[in-house]
Design an enzyme around this catalytic site. Structure first.
Site, PDB file in Angstrom:
ATOM      1  N   LYS A 289      38.637   7.897   2.826  1.00 55.57           N
ATOM      2  CA  LYS A 289      39.350   8.338   4.033  1.00 55.57           C
ATOM      3  C   LYS A 289      38.777   9.635   4.567  1.00 55.57           C
ATOM      4  CE  LYS A 289      43.672   5.878   4.084  1.00 55.57           C
ATOM      5  NZ  LYS A 289      45.130   5.938   4.163  1.00 55.57           N
TER       6      LYS A 289
ATOM      7  N   LYS B 130      37.686  -4.164   2.889  1.00 56.30           N
ATOM      8  CA  LYS B 130      39.082  -4.596   2.761  1.00 56.30           C
ATOM      9  C   LYS B 130      39.673  -4.861   4.147  1.00 56.30           C
ATOM     10  CE  LYS B 130      42.369  -1.441   2.307  1.00 56.30           C
ATOM     11  NZ  LYS B 130      43.360  -0.437   1.878  1.00 56.30           N
TER      12      LYS B 130
ATOM     13  N   LYS C 265      45.078  -2.655   8.271  1.00 59.06           N
ATOM     14  CA  LYS C 265      45.878  -2.636   9.496  1.00 59.06           C
ATOM     15  C   LYS C 265      45.416  -1.530  10.445  1.00 59.06           C
ATOM     16  CE  LYS C 265      49.728  -1.074   6.652  1.00 59.06           C
ATOM     17  NZ  LYS C 265      49.261   0.075   5.921  1.00 59.06           N
TER      18      LYS C 265
END
Ligand code: TYM
Length: 338
Positions: free
Chosen positions: A119, A201, A204
């Protein structure tokens, strides 16, 4: 003699960030299991809005998605009469315990978290302290409820391991305080990958909407996205190395239908990818249809959802405060006379 009424049911805690509309990755990796686990466990399911702000959110969207998150849990089959559902920021004990646990977590162990590394690369303009201490807040979520089992996808395994380490360390220093939790990761569905890049992955918060299927996606869009999913240039439906895109679709198909990979391979022997993709798309759309219908019904009734939120926060808050008082006593925070 064993007395059945005295056997305590084990406890489950899990949550999803309201950082986007839930995808079939969230559903197959986590929520589908939350539903079945309700039979045998005392379950607490949380919309973890405090985790979501580690990445910049639009406030109006966050507010809306939080309410929708709760509606989606119910639409997927979480029963408000059986399980507690609540919003993380409504129970202040999460932030409070997080501080205490942060003082019992090492900088080095947080530096090893792969999600933090990923991230911080993705959001290099906003590598904030919350992104770094995220696993501590997650440990607080889990440990506050003396959780035995945490149903999650494989990407959360490292976070559950650090929660275990923190619990064991705390118990070692201050005496038995927390239940040491275990991860519950499904064999099939634990990692659904992106439809546009099967090495990643499904997420969303992916900026490309063709990379995921939302659980409230329209039938046409669901089928279209799956038909367009990136696959290899071969034409055989087989679960094998080098066929990541096909393996992902087989994973999705298997999770929705319960069919084994061998059975799926047999079903599509002699048929091409086109037939297979259409079958996966249609199955997916059929299985999501009742969720979508229930979701629209529920979101039309905001006051019902708000009353559930309030009730959930009260029930969760009561359990959380008990653990927090125990922790405060153990670490030597001065207790005011009642
Ligand atoms: P989040 O919001 O990223 O995802 C929610 C759940 O969905 C699973 N998941 C997937 N499973 C399979 N394939 C995928 N592509 C996929 N994407 C997501 C995740 O593993 C997760 O179970 N940190 C957590 C939220 C959290 C939490 C907790 C979970 C906060 N506190 C306490 C359990 C217990 C997260 O970011 O999940």
């Amino acid at each position: 003699m064993e007395n059945n009424t005295e056997i305590k049911r084990k406890k489950i805690f899990s949550g999803v960030q309201p950082s986007g509309v839930l995808t079939i990755g969230n559903y197959l990796g986590a929520i589908k299991n939350w539903v079945s686990l309700q039979q045998d466990y005392d379950c607490i399911y949380c919309v973890v809005d405090m985790h979501a702000i580690t990445v910049r959110q639009n406030p109006a969207d966050l507010r809306r998605r939080t309410l929708e998150g709760l509606a989606l849990y119910i639409a997927c089959g979480i029963d408000p009469d059986k399980s507690i559902m609540f919003v993380q920021s409504h129970v202040p004990a999460h932030a409070e315990l997080s501080w205490v646990l942060g003082c019992n977590t090492m900088f080095g162990e947080l530096s090893r978290m792969t999600q933090f590394k990923d991230k911080s690369k993705k959001h290099s303009d906003n590598v904030n302290a919350g992104l770094f201490t995220y696993p501590v807040l997650m440990a607080a979520d889990i440990l506050l409820y003396q959780t035995d089992v945490v149903p999650v996808g494989i990407d959360q395994k490292q976070h559950i391991e650090i929660a275990r380490d923190i619990a064991e360390r705390f118990n070692g220093v201050y005496g038995d305080t927390f239940t040491v939790p275990e991860a519950y990761i499904p064999k099939v569905g634990m990692k659904i990958t992106s439809l546009t890049d099967p090495s990643k992955k499904m997420s969303k918060s992916d900026p490309n909407p063709n990379s995921y299927v939302n659980i409230i996606e329209s039938r046409d869009d669901t089928i279209r996205k799956i038909k367009r999913a990136v696959t290899d240039s071969d034409s055989e439906v087989r679960f094998a190395e080098g066929k990541d895109g096909i393996c992902n679709l087989m994973n999705i198909y298997s999770s929705f239908t319960g069919k084994s990979y061998e059975k799926i391979e047999k079903e599509f022997t002699g048929k091409g990818y086109g037939d297979f993709k259409l079958a996966v798309g249609e199955t997916c759309a059929d299985c999501l249809q009742p969720i979508r219908d229930e979701f629209s019904r529920l979101t039309a009734d905001k006051s019902y959802l708000e009353s559930l939120m309030k009730d959930g926060a009260e029930k969760a808050g009561y359990i959380a405060r008990k653990t927090l008082s125990k922790v405060y006593r153990k670490i030597g925070f001065y207790q005011l006379p009642r």
